[in-house]
Motif scaffolding. Structure first.
Motif, short mmCIF file in Angstrom:
data_model
loop_
_atom_site.label_atom_id
_atom_site.label_comp_id
_atom_site.label_asym_id
_atom_site.label_seq_id
_atom_site.Cartn_x
_atom_site.Cartn_y
_atom_site.Cartn_z
N GLY A 48 11.43 -11.04 -17.81
CA GLY A 48 9.97 -10.38 -17.16
C GLY A 48 9.91 -10.56 -15.85
N CYS A 49 9.81 -9.53 -14.87
CA CYS A 49 9.59 -9.52 -13.72
C CYS A 49 8.27 -9.39 -13.33
CB CYS A 49 10.46 -8.42 -12.95
SG CYS A 49 12.13 -8.49 -13.22
N GLU A 50 7.56 -10.23 -12.60
CA GLU A 50 6.18 -10.20 -12.12
C GLU A 50 6.04 -9.37 -10.93
OE1 GLU A 50 4.97 -14.60 -14.05
OE2 GLU A 50 4.91 -14.39 -11.99
N ILE A 51 5.65 -8.03 -11.22
CA ILE A 51 5.27 -7.15 -10.22
C ILE A 51 4.06 -7.32 -9.69
CG2 ILE A 51 5.89 -5.02 -9.28
CD1 ILE A 51 8.36 -6.25 -9.88
N THR A 52 3.61 -7.49 -8.60
CA THR A 52 2.33 -7.69 -7.97
C THR A 52 1.59 -6.43 -7.57
OG1 THR A 52 2.45 -8.19 -5.69
CG2 THR A 52 2.72 -10.01 -7.26
N HIS A 53 0.17 -6.54 -7.46
CA HIS A 53 -0.56 -5.50 -6.91
C HIS A 53 0.19 -4.99 -5.54
CE1 HIS A 53 -3.38 -4.38 -9.97
NE2 HIS A 53 -3.53 -5.42 -10.32
N GLY A 54 0.35 -6.11 -4.86
CA GLY A 54 0.63 -6.00 -3.23
C GLY A 54 2.20 -5.17 -3.36
N ASN A 55 3.03 -5.54 -4.41
CA ASN A 55 4.32 -5.21 -4.33
C ASN A 55 4.16 -3.53 -4.49
OD1 ASN A 55 5.64 -7.46 -6.45
ND2 ASN A 55 5.79 -7.39 -4.09
N PHE A 56 3.33 -2.94 -5.61
CA PHE A 56 3.07 -1.36 -5.51
C PHE A 56 2.43 -0.84 -4.57
CE2 PHE A 56 3.59 -2.21 -10.56
CZ PHE A 56 4.58 -1.43 -10.90
N ALA A 57 1.37 -1.50 -4.47
CA ALA A 57 0.42 -0.86 -2.96
C ALA A 57 1.02 -0.83 -1.71
CB ALA A 57 -1.09 -1.45 -3.11
N LEU A 58 1.48 -1.71 -1.25
CA LEU A 58 2.22 -1.93 -0.08
C LEU A 58 3.50 -1.05 0.23
CD1 LEU A 58 2.00 -5.54 0.87
CD2 LEU A 58 0.92 -3.83 2.35
N VAL A 59 4.24 -1.17 -1.16
CA VAL A 59 5.43 -0.17 -0.98
C VAL A 59 4.90 1.32 -0.96
CG1 VAL A 59 7.46 0.81 -2.53
CG2 VAL A 59 7.08 -1.88 -2.16
N ALA A 60 4.08 1.59 -1.58
CA ALA A 60 3.59 3.10 -1.65
C ALA A 60 2.96 3.56 -0.47
CB ALA A 60 2.36 3.13 -2.78
N LYS A 61 2.24 2.63 0.18
CA LYS A 61 1.53 2.93 1.48
C LYS A 61 2.44 3.07 2.66
CE LYS A 61 -2.95 3.32 1.52
NZ LYS A 61 -3.67 4.54 1.94
N ASN A 62 3.70 2.17 2.53
CA ASN A 62 4.43 2.31 3.57
C ASN A 62 5.61 3.28 3.22
OD1 ASN A 62 4.52 -0.15 5.81
ND2 ASN A 62 3.49 -0.85 3.70
N ILE A 63 5.93 3.66 2.19
CA ILE A 63 6.91 4.89 1.74
C ILE A 63 6.26 6.17 2.40
CG2 ILE A 63 7.66 6.17 0.08
CD1 ILE A 63 9.43 3.93 0.60
N VAL A 64 4.84 6.45 2.30
CA VAL A 64 4.26 7.54 2.57
C VAL A 64 4.37 7.74 4.20
CG1 VAL A 64 1.97 8.70 2.90
CG2 VAL A 64 2.55 7.61 0.63
N ALA A 65 4.10 6.66 4.74
CA ALA A 65 4.42 6.66 6.26
C ALA A 65 5.79 6.77 6.66
CB ALA A 65 3.75 5.38 6.81
N PHE A 66 6.77 6.37 5.92
CA PHE A 66 8.21 6.41 6.13
C PHE A 66 8.79 7.64 5.89
CE2 PHE A 66 12.52 4.54 4.82
CZ PHE A 66 12.91 4.20 6.18
N LEU A 67 8.27 8.39 4.97
CA LEU A 67 8.58 9.86 4.70
C LEU A 67 7.74 10.69 4.76
CD1 LEU A 67 10.76 8.70 1.34
CD2 LEU A 67 11.70 9.02 3.63
N PRO A 68 7.06 10.99 5.96
CA PRO A 68 6.06 12.12 5.80
C PRO A 68 6.59 13.49 5.71
CG PRO A 68 6.91 11.33 8.14
CD PRO A 68 7.58 10.56 7.04
N GLU A 69 7.93 13.81 5.87
CA GLU A 69 8.32 14.99 5.50
C GLU A 69 8.43 15.28 4.24
OE1 GLU A 69 11.12 13.34 9.03
OE2 GLU A 69 10.13 12.67 6.84
N VAL A 70 8.39 14.63 3.36
CA VAL A 70 8.52 14.73 1.91
C VAL A 70 7.31 14.47 1.18
CG1 VAL A 70 9.62 13.84 -0.30
CG2 VAL A 70 10.70 13.25 1.88
N LEU A 71 6.58 13.74 1.67
CA LEU A 71 4.96 13.44 1.09
C LEU A 71 4.01 13.81 2.11
CD1 LEU A 71 6.11 9.87 0.03
CD2 LEU A 71 5.71 11.51 -1.57
#
Length: 609
Positions: A203-226
């Motif tokens: 069992g891997c303990e995935i935090t709210h920060g893992n999900f939320a920070l990855v999401a927010k930064n991926i959106v900024a990282f891939l603006p052409e896609v998202l």
């Protein structure tokens, strides 16, 4: 280069959590169609406001049933809108989501329920309800635990989602908000069990920060896609897989519209009606789409045209790639002219197979053959390959539209550092790296070094920080002559062939390298039809001289990539199909190498007998 980093682009309040991403979308535009749900008359928009109302009702039902902040709640269902609804309802109630693949065996279900301390399970349909209930009733380990099972498919049987929502009418908005806000970025959002290529799932303990920070930064990282309120995608990968879950949260953060389809069976039809602008795809889907297009062209007497168009697309993309690497001027005049001709005659039909509006595809979960990546980019469907694991909340590197090198898995995503150890192992530190293994300090101690997570994968960083994954550390073969052989690249190259289903290169401790291969049923049928040959059962096809000769050519091509000592000397065609159900593949379609080697020990012995 031994280390590469990308600076964090977006920071978040430490007291926030994943649910705040939804509230941001609601504040921005409550009428925006955040989801589309397939009904009898087609796709129906689900505005943010409606989604939030439904989540709140289910969350209140969970609270009324006694769910306390931090309690674990399992979800066992095919990919669906309801899966997403339940996931966010658990988070709104302050709970921790525990995904279980709908293909899991009874023993796996028992282990996860026991290890995660689950007392509530959402099951997708009648069959899954019966499976979970049977596991709980028949388990000595769970005999002292009351496990409530809720059915998700709205057929009127209680308890279901409707009855759960009705049970929560007495819970106030104030109480719901109190539970929703209890978790911060450092708290666990999901307990995700590894798909288990070896050993018992952890069992891997995935935090709210893992999900939320990855999401927010991926959106900024891939603006052409998202692009906000303009992008849309269709999710067909299992939501029990962390990659699909992570992409789902990315879509939420971007305001992209998300639809769901339960699997590959109806995928092509749904792509045509949903018309996504980007797709998350595993390599096997790329292989199938390309093979189906080639077969259709061959039957229509246009096989040579398709082959020429394919070659032009691949060469055009390779010239682009050489330009991106600073090794060439880009596509020349002749290449551009050929590409333009086929872009009128052939490529539009290929783009239409994915709905006609896909601007980008994201490939993950397992390695993608470079030839397939070049083919799809050349026909106008760019592939952005990335890399990650359950323990990194999926993406820790990715190619971007403006920075792509085919054959690599890209650069670190924002807030992430990639280091290559002296022995070649890939190490990761950053916003996506999980908190640790559930109740397993010994595994944690083994998994981390100097604050970096040890991935178990081998790789190389180039001068620009692009990562190339060269193999799996534990999969590395050492022949009797002492030659180290990475099986992955050979397997990928062989698997490209139309006739091949899966390839497993073996030879650890043996005098030479060999391979176990399976046949692709559709590939065999199509290959024979294109040559005017009658259908042939797979058992007979495995011994057919023409089939073996064609596959030998594929093996010979793969062998050109390596030295003689590393080349595949011989192969055995297995009269089986690898599958999730039979235990040779994980639910994300990764090969369970150790399981295959163990199961076919007798066949391997014959090779070296």
């Amino acid at each position: 280069m031994r280390e590469a980093s990308t600076e964090l682009l977006v920071e978040l309040d430490a007291n926030s959590n994943v649910t705040d991403l939804l509230l941001e979308q609601h504040a921005a535009n409550p009428a925006h169609a955040l989801y589309r749900r397939k009904g009898p008359n087609g796709w129906v928009d689900v505005p943010v406001q409606k989604f939030l109302q439904d989540i709140s009702a289910l969350a209140k039902g969970l609270i009324a049933g006694g769910l306390e902040p931090g309690d674990t709640v399992a979800v066992m269902s095919p990919t669906s809108y309801e899966w997403t609804l339940v996931d966010f309802a658990i988070w709104f109630a302050g709970g921790v989501t525990v995904p279980i693949y709908e293909t899991s065996s009874a023993s796996q279900v028992e282990w996860i329920i026991q290890d995660a301390g689950v007392r509530r399970v959402f099951a997708g349909d009648r069959a899954l309800v019966q499976l979970v209930s049977g596991v709980v009733a028949g388990s000595a380990a769970l005999s002292d635990r009351l496990v409530n099972v809720v059915r998700m498919d709205y057929d009127g049987e209680a308890p279901d989602l409707a009855s759960l929502a009705a049970a929560g009418t007495g819970v106030s908005d104030t109480e719901l908000e109190r539970q929703r806000t209890r978790a911060g970025l450092a708290d666990i959002a999901s307990l995700v069990y590894t798909s288990g290529t070896t050993g018992k799932p952890k069992g891997c303990e995935i935090t709210h920060g893992n999900f939320a920070l990855v999401a927010k930064n991926i959106v900024a990282f891939l603006p052409e896609v998202l692009q906000k309120d303009q992008s849309r995608t269709l999710m067909f990968l299992p939501l029990a897989h962390v990659l699909a879950r992570a992409v789902q949260v990315v879509c939420l953060a971007a305001g992209a519209t998300l639809g769901h389809t339960p699997g590959a069976a109806q995928l092509l039809d749904d792509l045509g009606t949903f018309r996504p602008t980007f797709l998350l795809v595993v390599p096997r889907i790329f292989e199938k789409v390309r093979a189906a297009a080639a077969h259709k062209a061959a039957l229509a007497g246009k096989g040579r045209l398709f082959d020429a168009a394919s070659a032009a697309a691949i060469e055009y993309s390779r010239e682009q790639d050489r330009q991106n690497r600073g090794e060439g001027p880009g596509p020349g005049l002749l290449s551009r002219a050929r590409h333009a001709v086929y872009d009128r005659l052939v490529y539009p039909r290929l783009r239409q197979a994915l709905g006609g509006e896909v601007g980008y595809t994201v490939s993950g979960a397992s390695p993608l053959a470079s030839e397939d990546a070049h083919f799809f980019r050349g026909v106008g469907i760019p592939v952005l390959e990335g890399y990650g694991l359950t323990e990194t909340t999926a993406p820790c590197t990715a190619n971007t539209p403006s920075r792509t090198k085919v054959g690599t898995v890209g650069i670190p995503i924002p807030g992430t550092t990639i280091r290559v150890a002296e022995d070649g192992e890939i190490l990761v530190k950053g916003i996506g790296v999980f908190r640790g293994y559930h109740s397993d300090p010994a595994a944690d101690a083994e998994a981390f070094v100097d604050g970096f997570f040890r991935t178990g994968d081998l790789g190389e960083l180039d001068k620009d920080g692009f990562l190339t994954v060269t193999g799996r550390k534990k999969d590395l073969l050492v022949t009797a002559g002492g030659k180290n052989v990475a099986p992955g690249p050979l397997e990928e190259k062989i698997r490209i062939h139309q006739l091949v289903g899966h390839a497993v290169v073996v030879g650890d401790g043996k005098p030479f390298v060999s391979a176990l291969l399976t046949l692709d049923p559709d590939g065999v049928a199509n290959w024979r039809a294109e040559r005017g040959l009658p259908p042939l059962p797979l058992a007979e096809a495995a011994g057919d001289p023409q089939v073996r000769a064609a596959i030998q050519e594929a093996v010979d091509v793969a062998n050109q990539m390596v030295s003689k000592a590393e080349s595949v000397r011989t192969f055995t065609l297995l009269d089986v199909q690898f599958s999730v159900e039979s235990g040779q593949l994980t639910p994300s379609l990764k090969l369970k190498r150790s399981a295959v080697v163990q199961e076919f020990e007798a066949e391997i012995a014959k090779i070296y007998g």
